[in-house]
Write a protein that holds these residues in place. Structure first.
Motif, mmCIF file in Angstrom:
data_model
loop_
_atom_site.group_PDB
_atom_site.id
_atom_site.type_symbol
_atom_site.label_atom_id
_atom_site.label_comp_id
_atom_site.label_asym_id
_atom_site.label_seq_id
_atom_site.Cartn_x
_atom_site.Cartn_y
_atom_site.Cartn_z
ATOM 1 N N VAL A 7 42.488 30.556 -75.453
ATOM 2 C CA VAL A 7 41.951 31.236 -74.270
ATOM 3 C C VAL A 7 40.446 31.022 -74.235
ATOM 4 O O VAL A 7 39.733 31.343 -75.195
ATOM 5 C CB VAL A 7 42.271 32.745 -74.300
ATOM 6 N N ARG A 8 39.952 30.476 -73.135
ATOM 7 C CA ARG A 8 38.530 30.235 -72.939
ATOM 8 C C ARG A 8 38.160 30.675 -71.517
ATOM 9 O O ARG A 8 39.054 30.857 -70.680
ATOM 10 C CB ARG A 8 38.192 28.741 -73.101
ATOM 11 N N PRO A 9 36.876 30.846 -71.235
ATOM 12 C CA PRO A 9 36.491 31.177 -69.862
ATOM 13 C C PRO A 9 37.041 30.160 -68.876
ATOM 14 O O PRO A 9 36.810 28.957 -68.996
ATOM 15 C CB PRO A 9 34.951 31.140 -69.919
ATOM 16 N N GLY A 10 37.824 30.625 -67.922
ATOM 17 C CA GLY A 10 38.357 29.783 -66.875
ATOM 18 C C GLY A 10 39.614 29.023 -67.209
ATOM 19 O O GLY A 10 40.161 28.342 -66.339
ATOM 20 N N ARG A 11 40.176 29.155 -68.454
ATOM 21 C CA ARG A 11 41.293 28.293 -68.813
ATOM 22 C C ARG A 11 42.074 28.865 -69.992
ATOM 23 O O ARG A 11 41.501 29.457 -70.915
ATOM 24 C CB ARG A 11 40.760 26.912 -69.191
ATOM 25 N N LEU B 202 42.172 40.873 -61.445
ATOM 26 C CA LEU B 202 43.506 40.300 -61.574
ATOM 27 C C LEU B 202 43.674 39.116 -60.617
ATOM 28 O O LEU B 202 43.115 39.120 -59.512
ATOM 29 C CB LEU B 202 44.568 41.360 -61.289
ATOM 30 N N PRO B 203 44.436 38.107 -61.016
ATOM 31 C CA PRO B 203 44.648 36.964 -60.127
ATOM 32 C C PRO B 203 45.534 37.331 -58.949
ATOM 33 O O PRO B 203 46.428 38.174 -59.065
ATOM 34 C CB PRO B 203 45.333 35.938 -61.037
ATOM 35 N N LEU C 294 39.589 39.341 -69.254
ATOM 36 C CA LEU C 294 38.145 39.333 -69.027
ATOM 37 C C LEU C 294 37.510 38.070 -69.606
ATOM 38 O O LEU C 294 36.541 37.551 -69.047
ATOM 39 C CB LEU C 294 37.522 40.587 -69.640
ATOM 40 N N LEU C 295 38.056 37.580 -70.739
ATOM 41 C CA LEU C 295 37.547 36.322 -71.291
ATOM 42 C C LEU C 295 37.839 35.165 -70.339
ATOM 43 O O LEU C 295 36.997 34.295 -70.114
ATOM 44 C CB LEU C 295 38.178 36.069 -72.662
ATOM 45 N N MET C 296 39.048 35.128 -69.773
ATOM 46 C CA MET C 296 39.354 34.088 -68.794
ATOM 47 C C MET C 296 38.426 34.166 -67.589
ATOM 48 O O MET C 296 38.068 33.157 -66.990
ATOM 49 C CB MET C 296 40.817 34.214 -68.346
ATOM 50 N N ARG C 297 38.038 35.380 -67.212
ATOM 51 C CA ARG C 297 37.131 35.553 -66.070
ATOM 52 C C ARG C 297 35.682 35.241 -66.432
ATOM 53 O O ARG C 297 34.812 35.241 -65.567
ATOM 54 C CB ARG C 297 37.235 36.984 -65.546
ATOM 55 N N GLY C 298 35.396 35.006 -67.768
ATOM 56 C CA GLY C 298 34.058 34.533 -68.116
ATOM 57 C C GLY C 298 33.258 35.376 -69.066
ATOM 58 O O GLY C 298 32.112 35.037 -69.369
ATOM 59 N N LEU D 211 41.902 29.685 -64.203
ATOM 60 C CA LEU D 211 41.586 30.878 -63.410
ATOM 61 C C LEU D 211 40.082 30.908 -63.213
ATOM 62 O O LEU D 211 39.323 30.830 -64.186
ATOM 63 C CB LEU D 211 42.052 32.146 -64.128
ATOM 64 N N GLN D 212 39.649 31.006 -61.983
ATOM 65 C CA GLN D 212 38.226 30.895 -61.678
ATOM 66 C C GLN D 212 37.413 31.974 -62.385
ATOM 67 O O GLN D 212 37.772 33.152 -62.388
ATOM 68 C CB GLN D 212 38.002 30.991 -60.166
#
Length: 429
Positions: free
Chosen positions: A64-68, A133-134, A173-177, A87-88
């Motif tokens: 899991v990384r920011p945006g991906r 949330l997406p 939240l990590l995916m969101r940055g 995810l943007q």
């Protein structure tokens, strides 16, 4: 197990294990993630393939990384494919809005630290222009199998991510940055700043003396009214009621524990009402109906801090001990609406029945679909322990049979397929 690298900008979760016979998400935010996948996928058959792969433990370690999010997913024949779901990230200005909002509400920070994402946190964020949330079309799929839409591999990854979100909303939240540590540090900085400003020297004070105003100027401006001050902000948390733990014995008929409980509940309810009254647009909201004696008894019992207190205060209900326990569970999932679903059985309009049946029929292949017995707004899995109940607001509520009684098993959703999966109805071969 979770490995973290760098400054928590990447988290790696161990490969999934087989999970036959249970849903992938139990929290409302985990279910929202799955709805974003299932609503956007153009090929429902691929979503079902992904669900089977995830359930069989075919998803490798998830990065899991920011945006991906990334994982290697194995087909049934053993072929491995790299799957990515994008995810943007939120831009800096929206993170600033979210952090400012969360810093003002201690309950939001406490919920995140407890690995919870209450609906009012997401609603408050949305009110500040921050969608956590997406939604439809927000999950972009990429896979080396060559599919241009969600394939079975990216769908399997999404189902596995729903499990991770259930356990830790900081994954979203990590995916969101924002990584967990960085986010908490920024929240702490924002919480300390207002205190430092309050301790600074007030404006207009010089050398320990307050500057005055010329009397002639004050008299000349006497007919000019100053602007009204801004509405005060509510406290971040309700106040603590006084303790009744004294050496004096209680008066006859007085239960000190129950009285302390009532005082604490009253403080929390007053805090909630004040916060809602100061929210923009509150004056345009319709008034809630007054609770009946039974509903208020269930509400009090739902806040029980220790076994027995809420039950004693819930004597206004004629449900009995077991009936009150079921009502309390329903209340905690959805308040008055969920309580009505527990109690009411009513005929469903033909149009709503047709839509629900179509959704269920397209979700599984012929022969894999669970058989359902229909009785008004209650649909029961034949030979199973799962049930769907349709509320008057059009949402479906999951129920599970426990000790011979149907018990609420989770929050509501608009999609009956997702709700049926959340109570463990085995629909896949």
């Amino acid at each position: 197990m979770t490995d973290r690298t760098g400054a928590d900008e990447e988290r790696t979760f161990a490969a999934s294990t087989p999970a036959h016979g249970r849903g992938f998400a139990g929290t409302w935010w985990g279910l929202a993630w799955l709805r974003a996948l299932e609503d956007a996928a153009l090929d429902g058959a691929q979503v079902k393939v992904g669900r089977r792969l995830a359930r069989a433990g075919a998803v490798g370690a998830v990065s899991v990384r920011p945006g991906r999010v990334t994982a290697v997913v194995q087909d049934r024949d053993g072929t491995a494919h790299r799957a990515d779901v994008l995810l943007q990230e939120l831009p800096s200005d929206r993170w600033d809005r979210f952090l400012d909002m969360a810093a003002e509400r201690a309950g939001h920070v406490a919920a995140l630290l407890d690995r919870e994402m209450p609906p009012h946190l997401v609603e408050d964020a949305a009110a500040h222009g921050v969608e956590l949330l997406p939604g439809l079309g927000d999950l972009e799929a990429r896979c080396d199998c060559g599919a241009w839409d969600h394939c079975g591999h990216t769908a399997a990854l999404c189902y596995q991510v729903a499990r991770l979100l259930d356990e830790d909303p900081f994954v979203l939240l990590l995916m969101r940055g924002r990584a967990e540590r960085a986010l908490l540090d920024e929240l702490q900085d924002r919480s300390v700043a207002p205190v430092a400003e309050a301790e600074a020297t007030p404006e207009g004070v010089q050398d320990g003396r307050q500057e005055g105003l010329d009397a002639v100027e004050a008299f000349a401006a006497g007919d000019i009214l100053p602007p009204l001050p801004e509405s005060p902000r509510p406290p971040s948390e309700p106040g603590l009621p006084p303790s009744l733990d004294t050496e004096a014995p209680p008066a006859p008929g007085v239960d000190p524990t129950a009285l302390e409980f009532l005082a604490a509940q009253t403080a929390r309810e007053a805090h909630r009402l004040l916060a809602e009254a100061l929210r923009p647009g509150h004056e345009r909201q319709p008034l809630d109906d007054e609770l009946t004696l039974d509903q208020d008894a269930v509400r009090l019992a739902s806040g029980d801090p220790e076994p027995g207190v809420g039950a004693r205060l819930g004597r206004g209900s004629e449900r009995g001990r077991e009936g009150l326990a079921l009502a309390v569970r329903a209340w905690r999932y959805g308040g008055v609406t969920a309580l009505a679903v527990l109690d009411e059985e009513w005929p469903v309009q033909a149009e709503a029945l047709a839509r629900a049946r179509a959704a269920l029929e397209t979700a599984w292949d012929e022969g894999e679909r669970p058989a359902l017995r229909f009785a008004h707004n209650r649909w029961t899995v034949v030979g199973g322990s799962a049930q769907l109940r349709l509320g008057r607001d059009g949402r479906w509520w999951p129920y599970r049979k426990e000790r011979g009684r149907w018990a609420p098993a989770g929050p509501a959703a608009h999609d009956p397929v997702t709700v049926l999966a959340s109570v463990g109805a085995e629909a896949d071969a």
